[in-house]
Motif scaffolding. Structure first.
Motif, PDB file in Angstrom:
ATOM      1  N   GLU A   4       0.830  -1.213   0.000  1.00  0.00           N
ATOM      2  CA  GLU A   4       0.000   0.000   0.000  1.00  0.00           C
ATOM      3  C   GLU A   4       0.860   1.257   0.000  1.00  0.00           C
ATOM      4  O   GLU A   4       0.584   2.210  -0.730  1.00  0.00           O
ATOM      5  CB  GLU A   4      -0.933  -0.010   1.203  1.00  0.00           C
ATOM      6  CG  GLU A   4      -2.036  -1.052   1.113  1.00  0.00           C
ATOM      7  CD  GLU A   4      -2.884  -1.093   2.369  1.00  0.00           C
ATOM      8  OE1 GLU A   4      -2.822  -0.156   3.185  1.00  0.00           O
ATOM      9  OE2 GLU A   4      -3.613  -2.085   2.524  1.00  0.00           O
ATOM     10  N   ALA A   5       1.909   1.258   0.812  1.00  0.00           N
ATOM     11  CA  ALA A   5       2.797   2.423   0.869  1.00  0.00           C
ATOM     12  C   ALA A   5       3.517   2.624  -0.462  1.00  0.00           C
ATOM     13  O   ALA A   5       3.640   3.765  -0.947  1.00  0.00           O
ATOM     14  CB  ALA A   5       3.805   2.248   2.001  1.00  0.00           C
ATOM     15  N   ALA A   6       3.973   1.532  -1.060  1.00  0.00           N
ATOM     16  CA  ALA A   6       4.674   1.641  -2.339  1.00  0.00           C
ATOM     17  C   ALA A   6       3.723   2.076  -3.452  1.00  0.00           C
ATOM     18  O   ALA A   6       4.106   2.843  -4.342  1.00  0.00           O
ATOM     19  CB  ALA A   6       5.328   0.304  -2.689  1.00  0.00           C
ATOM     20  N   THR A   7       2.479   1.620  -3.405  1.00  0.00           N
ATOM     21  CA  THR A   7       1.482   2.041  -4.386  1.00  0.00           C
ATOM     22  C   THR A   7       1.231   3.538  -4.278  1.00  0.00           C
ATOM     23  O   THR A   7       1.177   4.255  -5.285  1.00  0.00           O
ATOM     24  CB  THR A   7       0.164   1.268  -4.190  1.00  0.00           C
ATOM     25  OG1 THR A   7       0.427  -0.131  -4.340  1.00  0.00           O
ATOM     26  CG2 THR A   7      -0.890   1.690  -5.184  1.00  0.00           C
ATOM     27  N   GLN A  29      11.976   4.212 -10.283  1.00  0.00           N
ATOM     28  CA  GLN A  29      12.426   3.674  -8.998  1.00  0.00           C
ATOM     29  C   GLN A  29      11.245   3.350  -8.081  1.00  0.00           C
ATOM     30  O   GLN A  29      11.258   2.329  -7.386  1.00  0.00           O
ATOM     31  CB  GLN A  29      13.372   4.656  -8.314  1.00  0.00           C
ATOM     32  CG  GLN A  29      14.722   4.707  -8.980  1.00  0.00           C
ATOM     33  CD  GLN A  29      15.626   5.781  -8.395  1.00  0.00           C
ATOM     34  OE1 GLN A  29      15.157   6.798  -7.879  1.00  0.00           O
ATOM     35  NE2 GLN A  29      16.927   5.564  -8.490  1.00  0.00           N
ATOM     36  N   SER A  30      10.223   4.193  -8.098  1.00  0.00           N
ATOM     37  CA  SER A  30       9.057   3.912  -7.253  1.00  0.00           C
ATOM     38  C   SER A  30       8.309   2.686  -7.751  1.00  0.00           C
ATOM     39  O   SER A  30       7.807   1.888  -6.959  1.00  0.00           O
ATOM     40  CB  SER A  30       8.132   5.120  -7.159  1.00  0.00           C
ATOM     41  OG  SER A  30       7.513   5.377  -8.400  1.00  0.00           O
ATOM     42  N   GLU A  31       8.254   2.496  -9.067  1.00  0.00           N
ATOM     43  CA  GLU A  31       7.625   1.298  -9.624  1.00  0.00           C
ATOM     44  C   GLU A  31       8.434   0.048  -9.272  1.00  0.00           C
ATOM     45  O   GLU A  31       7.872  -1.008  -8.986  1.00  0.00           O
ATOM     46  CB  GLU A  31       7.453   1.430 -11.131  1.00  0.00           C
ATOM     47  CG  GLU A  31       6.374   2.421 -11.517  1.00  0.00           C
ATOM     48  CD  GLU A  31       6.265   2.659 -13.004  1.00  0.00           C
ATOM     49  OE1 GLU A  31       7.226   2.344 -13.754  1.00  0.00           O
ATOM     50  OE2 GLU A  31       5.204   3.156 -13.428  1.00  0.00           O
ATOM     51  N   ARG A  32       9.758   0.174  -9.273  1.00  0.00           N
ATOM     52  CA  ARG A  32      10.612  -0.948  -8.870  1.00  0.00           C
ATOM     53  C   ARG A  32      10.376  -1.296  -7.408  1.00  0.00           C
ATOM     54  O   ARG A  32      10.258  -2.465  -7.036  1.00  0.00           O
ATOM     55  CB  ARG A  32      12.084  -0.596  -9.093  1.00  0.00           C
ATOM     56  CG  ARG A  32      13.030  -1.741  -8.710  1.00  0.00           C
ATOM     57  CD  ARG A  32      14.407  -1.257  -8.321  1.00  0.00           C
ATOM     58  NE  ARG A  32      14.309  -0.307  -7.229  1.00  0.00           N
ATOM     59  CZ  ARG A  32      15.195   0.664  -7.007  1.00  0.00           C
ATOM     60  NH1 ARG A  32      16.214   0.827  -7.813  1.00  0.00           N
ATOM     61  NH2 ARG A  32      15.054   1.473  -5.989  1.00  0.00           N
ATOM     62  N   ASP A  33      10.263  -0.271  -6.565  1.00  0.00           N
ATOM     63  CA  ASP A  33       9.998  -0.501  -5.146  1.00  0.00           C
ATOM     64  C   ASP A  33       8.645  -1.175  -4.938  1.00  0.00           C
ATOM     65  O   ASP A  33       8.500  -2.047  -4.075  1.00  0.00           O
ATOM     66  CB  ASP A  33      10.053   0.815  -4.369  1.00  0.00           C
ATOM     67  CG  ASP A  33      11.445   1.417  -4.337  1.00  0.00           C
ATOM     68  OD1 ASP A  33      12.429   0.692  -4.623  1.00  0.00           O
ATOM     69  OD2 ASP A  33      11.552   2.628  -4.037  1.00  0.00           O
ATOM     70  N   LEU A  34       7.657  -0.780  -5.735  1.00  0.00           N
ATOM     71  CA  LEU A  34       6.341  -1.406  -5.658  1.00  0.00           C
ATOM     72  C   LEU A  34       6.437  -2.879  -6.058  1.00  0.00           C
ATOM     73  O   LEU A  34       5.875  -3.753  -5.384  1.00  0.00           O
ATOM     74  CB  LEU A  34       5.342  -0.674  -6.555  1.00  0.00           C
ATOM     75  CG  LEU A  34       3.954  -1.295  -6.690  1.00  0.00           C
ATOM     76  CD1 LEU A  34       3.280  -1.437  -5.342  1.00  0.00           C
ATOM     77  CD2 LEU A  34       3.102  -0.452  -7.638  1.00  0.00           C
TER      78      LEU A  34
END
Length: 83
Positions: A4-7, A29-34
């Motif tokens: 949820e946080a990564a989304t 990078q945020s998509e990779r983290d998700l």
């Protein structure tokens, strides 16, 4: 919680990028983290399922779990229902 946080972070990164306040690299990078968070959730579900199977085997119960008891089956149902 991590998914949820990564989304949320991915959504914010995309909004900032569209507004010109962030780089495409930030979005990637945020998509990779998700993706990493989703992989960790799937691994945790698999670990839980394995623990349940091992517990059943250790107490001599030889039947497998019903499809509704399996976290992976539930995750698949959630994924296909949201598509």
């Amino acid at each position: 919680a991590q998914v949820e946080a990564a989304t949320s972070a991915t959504s914010r990164a995309k909004q900032r990028y569209e507004a010109g306040a962030a780089l495409l690299l930030d979005v990637i990078q945020s998509e990779r983290d998700l993706l990493d968070a989703e992989v960790r959730r799937i691994q945790a579900d698999a670990d839980l399922e394995l623990a349940r199977v091992l517990l059943r085997v250790s107490v001599g119960e030889d039947r497998g779990p019903a499809a509704t008891e399996r976290p992976a089956a539930l995750a698949l149902e959630r994924t296909t229902a949201s598509d």
